[in-house]
Design a protein around this motif. Sequence first.
Motif, PDB file in Angstrom:
ATOM      1  N   GLN A 133     -10.294  -5.366 -37.994  1.00  0.00           N
ATOM      2  CA  GLN A 133     -10.579  -5.353 -36.398  1.00  0.00           C
ATOM      3  C   GLN A 133      -9.352  -5.582 -35.664  1.00  0.00           C
ATOM      4  O   GLN A 133      -9.354  -5.384 -34.202  1.00  0.00           O
ATOM      5  CB  GLN A 133     -11.701  -6.339 -35.957  1.00  0.00           C
ATOM      6  CG  GLN A 133     -13.122  -5.878 -36.425  1.00  0.00           C
ATOM      7  CD  GLN A 133     -14.175  -7.062 -36.497  1.00  0.00           C
ATOM      8  OE1 GLN A 133     -14.150  -7.995 -35.643  1.00  0.00           O
ATOM      9  NE2 GLN A 133     -15.099  -6.981 -37.206  1.00  0.00           N
ATOM     10  N   ALA A 134      -8.366  -5.892 -36.248  1.00  0.00           N
ATOM     11  CA  ALA A 134      -7.059  -6.290 -35.613  1.00  0.00           C
ATOM     12  C   ALA A 134      -6.435  -5.203 -34.942  1.00  0.00           C
ATOM     13  O   ALA A 134      -6.649  -4.069 -35.638  1.00  0.00           O
ATOM     14  CB  ALA A 134      -5.955  -6.977 -36.701  1.00  0.00           C
ATOM     15  N   THR A 135      -5.959  -5.299 -33.747  1.00  0.00           N
ATOM     16  CA  THR A 135      -5.112  -4.064 -33.051  1.00  0.00           C
ATOM     17  C   THR A 135      -3.626  -4.100 -33.492  1.00  0.00           C
ATOM     18  O   THR A 135      -2.955  -5.384 -34.209  1.00  0.00           O
ATOM     19  CB  THR A 135      -5.063  -4.334 -31.623  1.00  0.00           C
ATOM     20  OG1 THR A 135      -4.543  -5.539 -31.551  1.00  0.00           O
ATOM     21  CG2 THR A 135      -6.775  -4.284 -31.318  1.00  0.00           C
TER      22      THR A 135
ATOM     23  N   LYS B  26       6.301  -1.481 -38.752  1.00  0.00           N
ATOM     24  CA  LYS B  26       6.019  -0.636 -40.214  1.00  0.00           C
ATOM     25  C   LYS B  26       4.650  -1.321 -40.738  1.00  0.00           C
ATOM     26  O   LYS B  26       3.729  -0.360 -41.196  1.00  0.00           O
ATOM     27  CB  LYS B  26       7.269  -0.588 -41.021  1.00  0.00           C
ATOM     28  CG  LYS B  26       6.988   0.188 -42.135  1.00  0.00           C
ATOM     29  CD  LYS B  26       8.216   0.394 -42.883  1.00  0.00           C
ATOM     30  CE  LYS B  26       8.661  -0.758 -43.533  1.00  0.00           C
ATOM     31  NZ  LYS B  26       9.744  -0.577 -44.560  1.00  0.00           N
ATOM     32  N   ILE B  27       4.510  -2.515 -40.964  1.00  0.00           N
ATOM     33  CA  ILE B  27       3.400  -3.141 -41.855  1.00  0.00           C
ATOM     34  C   ILE B  27       2.329  -3.065 -40.980  1.00  0.00           C
ATOM     35  O   ILE B  27       1.192  -2.655 -41.614  1.00  0.00           O
ATOM     36  CB  ILE B  27       3.890  -4.610 -42.046  1.00  0.00           C
ATOM     37  CG1 ILE B  27       5.026  -4.664 -43.090  1.00  0.00           C
ATOM     38  CG2 ILE B  27       2.518  -5.288 -42.560  1.00  0.00           C
ATOM     39  CD1 ILE B  27       5.643  -6.161 -43.150  1.00  0.00           C
ATOM     40  N   ALA B  28       2.266  -3.225 -39.652  1.00  0.00           N
ATOM     41  CA  ALA B  28       1.036  -3.123 -38.580  1.00  0.00           C
ATOM     42  C   ALA B  28       0.549  -1.657 -38.826  1.00  0.00           C
ATOM     43  O   ALA B  28      -0.593  -1.453 -39.063  1.00  0.00           O
ATOM     44  CB  ALA B  28       1.784  -3.453 -37.189  1.00  0.00           C
ATOM     45  N   LYS B  29       1.405  -0.546 -38.639  1.00  0.00           N
ATOM     46  CA  LYS B  29       0.982   0.795 -38.733  1.00  0.00           C
ATOM     47  C   LYS B  29       0.280   1.008 -40.160  1.00  0.00           C
ATOM     48  O   LYS B  29      -0.609   1.661 -40.252  1.00  0.00           O
ATOM     49  CB  LYS B  29       2.082   1.587 -38.397  1.00  0.00           C
ATOM     50  CG  LYS B  29       2.573   2.016 -37.028  1.00  0.00           C
ATOM     51  CD  LYS B  29       3.943   2.602 -37.031  1.00  0.00           C
ATOM     52  CE  LYS B  29       4.500   2.666 -35.457  1.00  0.00           C
ATOM     53  NZ  LYS B  29       5.556   3.390 -35.203  1.00  0.00           N
ATOM     54  N   SER B  30       0.696   0.292 -41.335  1.00  0.00           N
ATOM     55  CA  SER B  30       0.316   0.580 -42.397  1.00  0.00           C
ATOM     56  C   SER B  30      -1.098   0.134 -42.533  1.00  0.00           C
ATOM     57  O   SER B  30      -1.873   0.647 -43.239  1.00  0.00           O
ATOM     58  CB  SER B  30       1.105   0.090 -43.635  1.00  0.00           C
ATOM     59  OG  SER B  30       0.713   0.486 -44.833  1.00  0.00           O
TER      60      SER B  30
END
Length: 677
Positions: A547-549, A562-566
């Motif tokens: 559920q994290a944005t 990069k990690i967040a988008k992945s």
Amino acid sequence: MIILALKIKNMPINIEQKINKLREELRMHNYNYYVLDNATISDYEFDLKLKELEKLEAENPQFFDPNSPTQRVGGEITKNFKTVEHKNRMYSLDNSYSKEDLQDWEKRIKKILETEDVSYTCELKYDGASINLSYENGVLVSAVTRGDGFQGDEVTANIKTIKSIPLVLKEAFLENFEIRGEIILPFDGFNKMNEERIDIGEEPYKNPRNTASGSLKLQDSSEVAKRPLDCLLYHIVANKNPKATHFETLEKARELGFKVPNAIEVCKSMEEVFTFIENWNTKRFDLPYETDGVVVKVNSLAQQDELGYTAKSPRWAIAYKFKTEQESTVLNEITYQVGRTGAITPVANLEPVQLAGTTVKRASLHNADQIEKLDIRVGDTVFVEKGGEIIPKVVGVDLSKRPSNSEPTVYITHCPDCNTELVRKEGDAKHYCPNEYGCPTQITSRIQHFISRKAMDIDGIGAETIELLFKEGLVQNYADLYELKEEEIIPLERMAEKSAQNMIVGIEKSKKIPFEKVLFAIGIRFVGETVAKKLANHYKNIDALKQATFEDLVNVDEIGEKIAKSVLSFFKIDLNNQLVERLKEYGLQLELSEESQEGKTEILNGKIFVVSGVFKIFNRNDLKKSIEDNGGKVASSISKKTNFIIAGDNMGPSKLAKAESLEIPIITETDYIKMLN
């Protein structure tokens, strides 16, 4: 009668004293011969004393000692080597290949330490099998191979047969400590072993390093005892080391009876380091064993503590690798491999060639740009070397030997496994197969990653088994493993009832693997072990992570865009969510356990600490862990964002000046404990 009774009563004491005296004598002679290379008695005299001791011990079994010199001949049989978690992780070293690399490393450490006053120890990098020896009250209690750095195999019975490793120390240095080194096979011993093998018609061993490593896993320790193995020690790990420097610690280790090589030097500048490297780049060929570089370490233990570690390596040490061996051979064919993420790697299939002691048949060509840059073609005579002495790679072409009918290489346009058209994103060196959930190699590679030791650590299954299960239609993804039945596995090729049972038991045991490892295992791109642990500790369970944005994710410590988008991309795919839900149903750990959360709080949430100096209550690693366990973050250098500096003794003057100029509160470890309470 009274006199006779006294004699009988006193006799065992005299025998025990005699046994202990012989043991001490033999240990001393053993040390002189195998460590100092300075025999003080003949082999014949040594053997006579050893036989005398063996006889006395056999006649008086009540005085048995597992660390007696008579026990070094081996005889213990180990069918299965127990996997043991390292108390202190065995990190790998960052490599450097030029003076510029070393100068860049020096700039980085001086920036963190905020001082120019740094000295170094230089040691040779030995090419053997890494070992971790644990001592308690001066006695060897265990020996564990490096393994993956987190855990290794216990090989204590085999290690005890190596005569240069002391079983009992000359004095108790600390109540308990670990010492690390390399098990090596000197050239003379290796050549003699090969001569014996050739005489009886056996294939000779390929190289000393692999032979030394393989020796540690022989089941019969008496066979290990016959091999001329040696052990060179280079690093002590202890909570409260009384020595101030790495060099002093190694000097103490030598006094205790460890074989610490003499090729160690303290260098006060990087120029002195370069001189050491240049000297040994020539002299190394005169050594009796293999060495492939120089390890440079910050000498001060307090500065080592302050520098700490990255996810993979100590910041305070770096390996300089000598120029790699290079050979030429013919490139017969270029094939293409598909990786777990769909990345395509071109591979050179070569005429077999001997390189650094091993036979090389395949080498990496990296990517399309590298092939184009070097103009590599099938039929070329190419130059091959080992990158970092491990992975062979093609580094050039001998154009004078190029065939007249040579054709330029045309890079493939479609996946070699599923024939999907390849894609290449702007700024990316590699081509990718986008058929993530339909490409057979990507599917099986993801399952292989899932079962690997650093992930779910499932015993009884290997890469070949995964390929077979996929081919037979029994698994299409990693969740399918948890539906496998013994009766489905037994009929498969090369399978037996015991193998099937082991596989099912291994799968069942994996349900106890902690959340951070499961998160790493499910294969979110760019989420390695360290990132998985960060995300697990922050979000506590898989549902919160789902559920994290984007904004939530980039605010997590060390999580970039990069990690967040992945992570977001992974959970946008329905199949991935379905797999996660199935893993939940099968009982895998998809949230942090209560046990792992014990003692953890959010008291320091949002607070950034810098730890500096030498401490009395905590050791530095425990202090950093305490900060993180209570929600705080540990930074390596002072900035405007720093909230507190926890200062011990000998805090660097430049750090103190910077803290005062930025008006950052400086607290003691006692103040820190009060803060928690």
